[in-house]
Design a protein around this motif. Structure first.
Motif, PDB file in Angstrom:
ATOM      1  N   ASP A 139      23.203  22.211  46.311  1.00 20.17           N
ATOM      2  CA  ASP A 139      24.368  22.192  45.552  1.00 20.17           C
ATOM      3  C   ASP A 139      25.418  23.063  46.141  1.00 20.17           C
ATOM      4  OD1 ASP A 139      26.331  21.458  43.764  1.00 20.17           O
ATOM      5  OD2 ASP A 139      25.400  22.752  42.096  1.00 20.17           O
ATOM      6  N   ALA A 140      26.476  22.303  46.907  1.00 17.79           N
ATOM      7  CA  ALA A 140      27.582  22.964  47.497  1.00 17.79           C
ATOM      8  C   ALA A 140      28.498  23.561  46.886  1.00 17.79           C
ATOM      9  CB  ALA A 140      27.960  22.171  48.875  1.00 17.79           C
ATOM     10  N   PRO A 141      29.397  24.404  47.211  1.00 16.13           N
ATOM     11  CA  PRO A 141      30.799  24.685  46.678  1.00 16.13           C
ATOM     12  C   PRO A 141      31.525  23.356  46.365  1.00 16.13           C
ATOM     13  CG  PRO A 141      30.459  26.457  47.984  1.00 16.13           C
ATOM     14  CD  PRO A 141      29.175  25.592  48.286  1.00 16.13           C
ATOM     15  N   GLU A 142      32.568  23.091  45.406  1.00 14.41           N
ATOM     16  CA  GLU A 142      33.419  22.360  45.230  1.00 14.41           C
ATOM     17  C   GLU A 142      34.610  22.670  46.226  1.00 14.41           C
ATOM     18  OE1 GLU A 142      32.868  19.657  43.292  1.00 14.41           O
ATOM     19  OE2 GLU A 142      30.871  20.444  42.613  1.00 14.41           O
ATOM     20  N   LEU A 143      35.410  21.477  46.366  1.00  7.73           N
ATOM     21  CA  LEU A 143      36.283  21.487  47.588  1.00  7.73           C
ATOM     22  C   LEU A 143      37.469  22.622  46.975  1.00  7.73           C
ATOM     23  CD1 LEU A 143      36.955  17.681  48.381  1.00  7.73           C
ATOM     24  CD2 LEU A 143      35.864  19.670  49.874  1.00  7.73           C
ATOM     25  N   ALA A 144      37.727  22.460  45.737  1.00  8.94           N
ATOM     26  CA  ALA A 144      38.668  23.690  45.223  1.00  8.94           C
ATOM     27  C   ALA A 144      38.316  24.967  45.087  1.00  8.94           C
ATOM     28  CB  ALA A 144      39.236  23.170  44.052  1.00  8.94           C
ATOM     29  N   GLN A 145      36.815  25.153  45.405  1.00  5.06           N
ATOM     30  CA  GLN A 145      36.227  26.268  44.865  1.00  5.06           C
ATOM     31  C   GLN A 145      36.388  27.512  45.979  1.00  5.06           C
ATOM     32  OE1 GLN A 145      32.232  25.970  43.618  1.00  5.06           O
ATOM     33  NE2 GLN A 145      31.782  28.279  43.585  1.00  5.06           N
ATOM     34  N   THR A 146      36.726  28.682  45.285  1.00  6.37           N
ATOM     35  CA  THR A 146      37.095  30.020  46.443  1.00  6.37           C
ATOM     36  C   THR A 146      35.673  30.918  46.150  1.00  6.37           C
ATOM     37  OG1 THR A 146      38.569  30.964  44.986  1.00  6.37           O
ATOM     38  CG2 THR A 146      39.287  29.656  46.511  1.00  6.37           C
ATOM     39  N   CYS A 147      35.617  31.777  47.305  1.00  5.59           N
ATOM     40  CA  CYS A 147      34.582  32.728  47.089  1.00  5.59           C
ATOM     41  C   CYS A 147      35.063  33.952  47.632  1.00  5.59           C
ATOM     42  CB  CYS A 147      33.284  32.226  47.835  1.00  5.59           C
ATOM     43  SG  CYS A 147      32.503  30.637  47.540  1.00  5.59           S
ATOM     44  N   GLY A 148      34.436  35.139  47.124  1.00  5.47           N
ATOM     45  CA  GLY A 148      34.835  36.439  47.503  1.00  5.47           C
ATOM     46  C   GLY A 148      35.555  36.852  46.501  1.00  5.47           C
ATOM     47  N   THR A 200      28.103  30.101  41.336  1.00  4.23           N
ATOM     48  CA  THR A 200      27.488  29.065  41.622  1.00  4.23           C
ATOM     49  C   THR A 200      28.316  27.695  41.402  1.00  4.23           C
ATOM     50  OG1 THR A 200      26.454  28.576  39.364  1.00  4.23           O
ATOM     51  CG2 THR A 200      25.044  30.154  41.018  1.00  4.23           C
ATOM     52  N   PRO A 201      28.144  26.631  42.346  1.00  2.00           N
ATOM     53  CA  PRO A 201      29.001  25.529  42.005  1.00  2.00           C
ATOM     54  C   PRO A 201      28.954  24.991  40.489  1.00  2.00           C
ATOM     55  CG  PRO A 201      27.821  25.365  43.936  1.00  2.00           C
ATOM     56  CD  PRO A 201      27.160  26.541  43.366  1.00  2.00           C
ATOM     57  N   GLN A 202      27.842  25.134  39.888  1.00  2.00           N
ATOM     58  CA  GLN A 202      27.361  24.616  38.618  1.00  2.00           C
ATOM     59  C   GLN A 202      28.389  25.484  37.614  1.00  2.00           C
ATOM     60  OE1 GLN A 202      23.532  24.898  36.965  1.00  2.00           O
ATOM     61  NE2 GLN A 202      23.754  22.905  35.741  1.00  2.00           N
ATOM     62  N   ASP A 203      28.334  26.766  37.749  1.00  2.00           N
ATOM     63  CA  ASP A 203      28.976  27.545  36.850  1.00  2.00           C
ATOM     64  C   ASP A 203      30.637  27.268  37.278  1.00  2.00           C
ATOM     65  OD1 ASP A 203      26.981  28.589  35.700  1.00  2.00           O
ATOM     66  OD2 ASP A 203      27.135  30.225  37.010  1.00  2.00           O
ATOM     67  N   TRP A 204      31.013  27.039  38.381  1.00  2.00           N
ATOM     68  CA  TRP A 204      32.387  26.871  38.586  1.00  2.00           C
ATOM     69  C   TRP A 204      32.794  25.618  37.984  1.00  2.00           C
ATOM     70  CZ3 TRP A 204      35.595  23.433  40.681  1.00  2.00           C
ATOM     71  CH2 TRP A 204      36.960  23.804  41.068  1.00  2.00           C
ATOM     72  N   ARG A 205      31.776  24.554  37.986  1.00  2.00           N
ATOM     73  CA  ARG A 205      32.356  23.296  37.322  1.00  2.00           C
ATOM     74  C   ARG A 205      32.447  23.683  35.861  1.00  2.00           C
ATOM     75  NH1 ARG A 205      28.781  21.268  41.454  1.00  2.00           N
ATOM     76  NH2 ARG A 205      26.899  21.316  39.852  1.00  2.00           N
ATOM     77  N   ARG A 206      31.586  24.120  35.157  1.00  2.69           N
ATOM     78  CA  ARG A 206      31.630  24.620  33.882  1.00  2.69           C
ATOM     79  C   ARG A 206      32.893  25.033  33.530  1.00  2.69           C
ATOM     80  NH1 ARG A 206      27.217  26.946  33.598  1.00  2.69           N
ATOM     81  NH2 ARG A 206      25.778  25.340  33.283  1.00  2.69           N
ATOM     82  N   THR A 207      33.356  26.278  34.048  1.00  2.00           N
ATOM     83  CA  THR A 207      34.434  26.930  33.785  1.00  2.00           C
ATOM     84  C   THR A 207      35.909  26.143  34.103  1.00  2.00           C
ATOM     85  OG1 THR A 207      34.303  27.912  36.002  1.00  2.00           O
ATOM     86  CG2 THR A 207      33.210  29.094  34.250  1.00  2.00           C
ATOM     87  N   HIS A 208      35.650  25.117  34.903  1.00  2.00           N
ATOM     88  CA  HIS A 208      37.021  24.569  35.366  1.00  2.00           C
ATOM     89  C   HIS A 208      36.717  22.873  34.827  1.00  2.00           C
ATOM     90  CE1 HIS A 208      37.017  27.637  38.356  1.00  2.00           C
ATOM     91  NE2 HIS A 208      38.198  27.419  38.467  1.00  2.00           N
ATOM     92  N   ASP A 209      35.990  22.836  33.805  1.00  2.00           N
ATOM     93  CA  ASP A 209      35.979  21.671  33.066  1.00  2.00           C
ATOM     94  C   ASP A 209      35.707  20.283  33.901  1.00  2.00           C
ATOM     95  OD1 ASP A 209      36.357  22.837  30.573  1.00  2.00           O
ATOM     96  OD2 ASP A 209      38.584  22.950  30.880  1.00  2.00           O
ATOM     97  N   GLN A 210      34.766  20.607  34.893  1.00  2.00           N
ATOM     98  CA  GLN A 210      34.384  19.393  35.738  1.00  2.00           C
ATOM     99  C   GLN A 210      33.060  19.185  35.537  1.00  2.00           C
ATOM    100  OE1 GLN A 210      35.284  19.660  39.973  1.00  2.00           O
ATOM    101  NE2 GLN A 210      37.465  20.429  39.739  1.00  2.00           N
ATOM    102  N   ALA A 211      32.858  17.842  35.655  1.00  2.00           N
ATOM    103  CA  ALA A 211      31.377  17.030  35.246  1.00  2.00           C
ATOM    104  C   ALA A 211      30.350  18.008  35.904  1.00  2.00           C
ATOM    105  CB  ALA A 211      31.354  16.003  35.626  1.00  2.00           C
TER     106      ALA A 211
END
Length: 203
Positions: A67-76, A162-173
């Motif tokens: 599972d890779a970070p989503e395109l709009a996701q930032t880290c750090g 995690t990408p899964q948590d990022w999708r959840r907080t940003h209302d993505q599938a």
């Protein structure tokens, strides 16, 4: 005491037809469960959508087990945020640039993308993306993730969701690395449930 009226011939025929349909569907379901899907090969030049998704010959392919970070996701942390989603995409682009990619299909996800393990030569793209810290293990490649974490590579260099948590907080599938039921399977299961309901009312 009154005896119940005998069933009509039409009712009996309907009962028999429903039983035949039911047992026929059960046989189909058993055959579907027992049959192992064969790996389907997909090869050619690849277009990279993001850090875990490719397109080969118009087939969308999800790299299985990662599972890779989503395109709009930032880290750090601010102010040193990194666009880890874009960095993961660029890393995969470099791996597949100007070369043939071979993928082995292992099912479908709920977005109807092919789930696959993909290779450039002998290099397992799924594994190398995790091993270099451009994706996390998502069912497979835990040993590769240990290497990346220990060396603080890629996303492991700093804090990240995690990408899964990022999708959840940003209302993505939320995606999955496991195959989902196909439309045909869901239809068969629905018909079986309907027949069971009818039989339950008759018997």
């Amino acid at each position: 005491m009154n005896q119940p009226a005998p069933r009509s011939a039409i009712r009996k025929l309907a009962d028999i037809c429903l039983m035949l349909i039911f047992f026929g569907l059960v046989a189909l379901l058993v055959a579907r469960i027992d049959q192992d899907p064969e790996a389907v090969g997909l090869s050619g030049s690849a277009y990279v959508i993001d850090g875990d998704t490719l397109v080969i010959s118009q087939q969308h392919i999800r790299l299985k087990g990662i599972d890779a970070p989503e395109l709009a996701q930032t880290c750090g942390r601010p102010p040193a945020l990194r666009n880890c989603g874009q960095l993961a995409r660029q890393a995969l682009q470099k791996l597949v640039a100007k070369t043939e990619v071979h993928c082995e299909e292992q099912g479908r996800d709920k977005f109807d993308r092919v789930l696959a393990t993909c290779f450039v030569g002998q290099t397992n793209l799924n594994r190398i993306m995790v091993e270099t810290g451009q994706a996390i293990a998502y069912g497979d490649y835990r040993d590769a993730e240990v290497i990346a974490r220990g060396r603080k590579l890629g996303i492991w260099a700093d804090a990240f969701e995690t990408p899964q948590d990022w999708r959840r907080t940003h209302d993505q599938a939320t995606e999955t690395s496991q195959p989902e039921q196909s439309l045909v399977s869901e239809t068969i299961d629905g018909v079986v449930e309907w027949v069971n309901g009818l039989l339950g009312g008759i018997w």
